[in-house]
Structure formats: structure tokens, C-alpha cells
Design a protein around this motif. Structure first.
Motif, short mmCIF file in Angstrom:
data_model
loop_
_atom_site.label_atom_id
_atom_site.label_comp_id
_atom_site.label_asym_id
_atom_site.label_seq_id
_atom_site.Cartn_x
_atom_site.Cartn_y
_atom_site.Cartn_z
N MET A 163 -3.79 2.41 -3.34
CA MET A 163 -4.32 3.46 -2.47
C MET A 163 -5.60 3.05 -1.74
N MET A 164 -5.99 1.77 -1.85
CA MET A 164 -7.22 1.33 -1.21
C MET A 164 -7.10 1.29 0.32
N GLU A 165 -5.98 0.77 0.84
CA GLU A 165 -5.87 0.49 2.27
C GLU A 165 -5.81 1.74 3.13
N HIS A 166 -5.14 2.79 2.63
CA HIS A 166 -4.93 3.97 3.46
C HIS A 166 -5.46 5.27 2.87
N LEU A 167 -5.60 5.35 1.57
CA LEU A 167 -5.85 6.65 0.92
C LEU A 167 -7.21 6.76 0.25
N GLY A 168 -8.17 5.91 0.63
CA GLY A 168 -9.55 6.12 0.23
C GLY A 168 -9.95 5.66 -1.15
N ARG A 202 -10.26 2.88 -20.73
CA ARG A 202 -10.42 3.89 -21.77
C ARG A 202 -9.82 5.19 -21.23
N ALA A 203 -8.58 5.43 -21.57
CA ALA A 203 -7.84 6.55 -20.97
C ALA A 203 -8.49 7.89 -21.28
N TRP A 204 -8.41 8.80 -20.33
CA TRP A 204 -8.90 10.16 -20.52
C TRP A 204 -7.89 10.93 -21.36
N ASN A 205 -8.38 11.61 -22.38
CA ASN A 205 -7.52 12.38 -23.28
C ASN A 205 -6.39 11.52 -23.84
N GLY A 206 -6.67 10.20 -23.96
CA GLY A 206 -5.71 9.30 -24.57
C GLY A 206 -4.55 8.92 -23.70
N SER A 207 -4.53 9.36 -22.42
CA SER A 207 -3.30 9.11 -21.67
C SER A 207 -3.46 8.77 -20.20
N GLY A 208 -4.56 9.09 -19.53
CA GLY A 208 -4.55 8.88 -18.10
C GLY A 208 -5.89 8.79 -17.43
N SER A 209 -5.85 8.71 -16.10
CA SER A 209 -7.03 8.63 -15.25
C SER A 209 -6.69 9.28 -13.92
N CYS A 210 -7.65 9.35 -13.03
CA CYS A 210 -7.36 9.91 -11.70
C CYS A 210 -6.23 9.14 -11.02
N LEU A 211 -6.29 7.81 -11.13
CA LEU A 211 -5.27 6.98 -10.48
C LEU A 211 -3.91 7.18 -11.12
N ASP A 212 -3.88 7.33 -12.43
CA ASP A 212 -2.61 7.61 -13.09
C ASP A 212 -2.05 8.96 -12.65
N ASN A 221 -2.13 9.94 -9.67
CA ASN A 221 -1.77 9.78 -8.26
C ASN A 221 -2.85 10.26 -7.29
N TYR A 222 -4.12 10.17 -7.72
CA TYR A 222 -5.20 10.49 -6.80
C TYR A 222 -6.18 9.32 -6.76
N PRO A 223 -6.71 8.99 -5.58
CA PRO A 223 -7.60 7.84 -5.46
C PRO A 223 -8.92 8.04 -6.18
N CYS A 224 -9.50 6.95 -6.63
CA CYS A 224 -10.84 6.98 -7.21
C CYS A 224 -11.85 7.33 -6.11
N ILE A 225 -12.74 8.29 -6.37
CA ILE A 225 -13.74 8.69 -5.38
C ILE A 225 -15.13 8.19 -5.76
N SER A 242 0.79 -1.23 0.00
CA SER A 242 0.00 0.00 0.00
C SER A 242 0.82 1.27 0.00
N ALA A 243 0.29 2.27 -0.69
CA ALA A 243 0.83 3.62 -0.61
C ALA A 243 0.50 4.20 0.76
N GLU A 244 1.35 5.09 1.22
CA GLU A 244 1.13 5.72 2.53
C GLU A 244 0.76 7.19 2.40
N THR A 245 1.25 7.83 1.34
CA THR A 245 0.90 9.23 1.09
C THR A 245 0.61 9.39 -0.40
N LEU A 246 -0.11 10.44 -0.74
CA LEU A 246 -0.40 10.72 -2.15
C LEU A 246 0.91 10.90 -2.91
N GLY A 247 0.99 10.27 -4.04
CA GLY A 247 2.21 10.31 -4.83
C GLY A 247 3.02 9.04 -4.74
N ASP A 248 2.76 8.21 -3.72
CA ASP A 248 3.43 6.91 -3.63
C ASP A 248 2.90 5.97 -4.72
N MET A 249 3.69 4.97 -5.07
CA MET A 249 3.36 4.08 -6.16
C MET A 249 2.35 2.98 -5.80
#
Length: 342
Positions: free
Chosen positions: A237-242, A255-265, A267-271, A227-234
């Protein structure tokens, strides 16, 4: 607004797009659609835009005339799209949001046009369930078209059916992925969208048949509960970061957003922004509530006892590489082919 290149000799579908209580983020996302862009999609679907606040030249008196004619059934509307929540305040009067230049509550205009439309589409979680606009005690008395949060209700109600026989189609998300709207529009235009193509919240299965967890770049960390411990860790993010990617219904990591990423990519947890009530989870979005060290929000369909047993086994078998990398922003141990000697 006619779309150049619509199929000659055929009657195009007419789309009317209204905005109510919201930020306009779903339109902004849609304008960023790629492969195809939104104008190409409209041509391919043989859809013309009767009016859209960002795409149409008509404004003021001219725009009001279009909307009034649609509300009275004098202008054909095949697809009514609402972006943003329906505003009912103050005191149920609807006067927090009036149709400019008319003194008429916007909710009344929406309801009148919906009564004539063949399809009604809620674009984004605000229009579907109330969303962010309904958060924080809901001072504007905002709600969705067919739901108030998780409760049936809203402006039109869950019993509403458009002239084509379908309930309100909830393309939920905050904001939506442009592809979710494109898929739905093409299905409507082809006449293939049925109730069986919608899930239990009337969201299109084209994107809610998957979990955000599917395709997540952090899945290896999840499998071993590294598990990641802080935002930005690899790490996961389920166990500690929501992160709610194992519960959220969407294809964001497939299906990547704008062809390249997502919230998780990023470094932010899915809400879980496609779900009703996501806006007020009762805790910080980057916090995982736990009881006796066990996350309250477990993966979809997984009994708690199974999760605890599997998590214990997984942690016991976690490779050193994942343990060392999970709580770091960049890898310190890379995968290595054991056949190659140091």
C-alpha cells in the motif's frame, strides 16, 4: 488502589494516572493486554496504583484529595502517567479543561504533580506531542508534555527532568500497544531505564528500534513493487494508498495487537501514529503524494535515486503471481512447487 500480590516486605512503586484532552483509547488498549494482563504486570513490577480514572474506586471528593496531596508533595508519586493532550485554551487560560470541583485548570494539576514525580510518562501521541487533539487548527490549544508537535515546548518542556533524572518518557502511538507500556513500566521498576534506552523523541527503543515495515505480511509485494490499488487489495500500500510503514518507528507487525493483527493486517495503511504531527499529513491518510510519479515519503534512510533504480528493477522482475494478486482481495494464483507437474 493496591494490587494484590505485590512483593511483601518491599516498598511498591506508586503510579498515578491522569487523563486530559483525549479519547481514553490508550487505557482501553492497555486493559486489553494479554500475556500478561495489566494487573499481573503491576504485581510483577511491584507497582501500586495510587489512582487511575478507570481502575480506581475513588471518585469525587476522595479522588480530589489524592490528587491534591500528590500535587502538594504529600503523596509520593514514583510514576506519573498522562493520557491525552494538555489543554491550554481558551486564550492560554487552561479553562477549557478544569479539575472537576476545583476550578483549577487541569494543566496546573499535571504540572504540580510532575514537579514531585520520579518519572513522568506521556502515554500516547496526544500526551507526547498533542496528537489528534491538537489537529484541525487546534481550537483547544492542546499540546504535549514536552513537545508541541515537532517543536520543543509543551507543558513541561524538553529540559524537564523527573526526580530520577529522565526527561518525559514518550510512549507515543494512537493508541499505544499495551506491550509498549508494559515494557517501559518493567524497565522503570527494575531501575534499568536510562536515557540511552530512549530515541531522539524520547520514545522507548523497546518498540521504536524497529520499523512497522518489519514483519509486514505484504513485504513480498513491497520487494517487487506490486501495489494495491484500492483498500482491501493484497498488494503493497506504499505506492498508491499512503502506507508509511517503511518510515514509521514501531513493532506493530512483529508484536501483534491482541495476539493476532495490526493496521496493515486489517487492510489499512500505516499512518505513522507514533510520530509527531502524524494527525495532519496534508493529504488523505490513504493517499500517497507523488512528484513525477515518485512517492514523496520514501523508505527511511533511502536516497531517492536508489529507490527509483531499485523500483525499476523490482518491477521488471515481478513474478506473475504477485502482479495478478496485488490488486485483488484474494489470491488468484497460488505459490506452486515447480517439481510437481500439473
Amino acid at each position: 488502589m493496591s494490587v494484590p500480590g505485590t512483593t511483601p516486605g518491599t516498598t511498591p512503586l506508586r503510579l498515578l494516572w491522569l487523563q486530559s484532552g483525549g479519547c481514553g483509547g490508550c487505557t482501553l488498549s492497555l486493559l486489553g493486554a494479554e500475556g500478561p494482563d495489566i494487573l499481573t504486570t503491576l504485581r510483577a513490577a511491584n507497582v501500586e496504583v495510587l489512582w487511575h480514572p478507570s481502575l480506581s474506586e475513588a471518585s469525587g471528593v476522595e479522588a480530589r484529595a489524592i490528587l491534591t496531596a500528590a500535587a502538594e508533595g504529600r503523596e509520593r508519586v514514583d510514576i506519573l502517567c498522562l493520557e491525552g493532550a494538555v489543554v491550554h485554551g481558551p486564550g492560554g487560560s487552561g479553562r477549557f479543561h478544569l479539575m472537576a470541583g476545583t476550578g483549577t485548570p487541569m494543566r496546573d494539576m499535571i504540572a504540580a504533580i510532575a514537579s514531585h514525580a520520579r518519572h513522568v510518562v506521556a502515554v500516547g501521541s496526544c500526551a507526547a506531542f498533542g496528537g489528534i487533539t491538537a489537529g484541525g487548527g487546534n481550537p483547544s490549544e492542546a499540546g504535549g508534555l514536552a513537545y508541541d508537535g515537532t517543536a520543543p515546548g509543551g507543558l513541561l518542556g524538553t529540559d524537564f527532568r523527573g526526580a530520577a533524572g529522565l526527561p518525559v518518557i514518550n510512549i507515543a502511538g494512537c493508541p499505544i500497544h499495551p506491550g509498549w507500556f508494559v515494557d517501559t513500566l518493567l524497565q522503570i521498576a527494575a531501575g534499568t531505564l536510562t536515557r540511552a534506552d530512549l530515541d531522539e523523541w524520547e520514545r522507548p527503543l523497546a518498540y521504536t528500534a524497529q520499523l512497522v515495515h518489519h514483519g509486514c505480511a505484504r513485504n513480498e509485494f513491497y520487494e517487487f513493487k506490486a501495489s494495491a490499488e484500492t483498500l482491501g487489495d493484497m498488494g503493497c500500500m506504499m505506492e498508491h494508498l499512503g502506507c508509511k510503514g517503511t518510515q514509521a518507528r514501531a513493532d506493530c507487525n512483529i508484536r501483534a495487537w491482541n495476539g493476532s493483527g495490526s493496521c496493515l493486517d486489517g487492510n489499512y495503511p500505516c499512518i505513522n501514529c507514533t510520530a509527531p504531527g502524524f494527525e495532519e499529513p496534508g493529504h488523505g491518510f490513504d493517499v500517497t503524494p507523488k512528484i513525477s510519479g515518485i512517492p514523496i515519503g520514501l523508505p527511511t534512510d533511502m536516497p531517492k535515486a536508489w529507490f527509483v533504480a531499485l523500483a525499476s528493477l523490482s518491477k521488471a522482475a515481478t513474478p506473475r503471481r504477485l502482479k495478478e494478486n496485488a490488486a485483488r482481495p484474494t489470491p488468484v494464483i497460488l505459490p506452486r512447487d515447480k517439481r510437481k507437474t500439473p
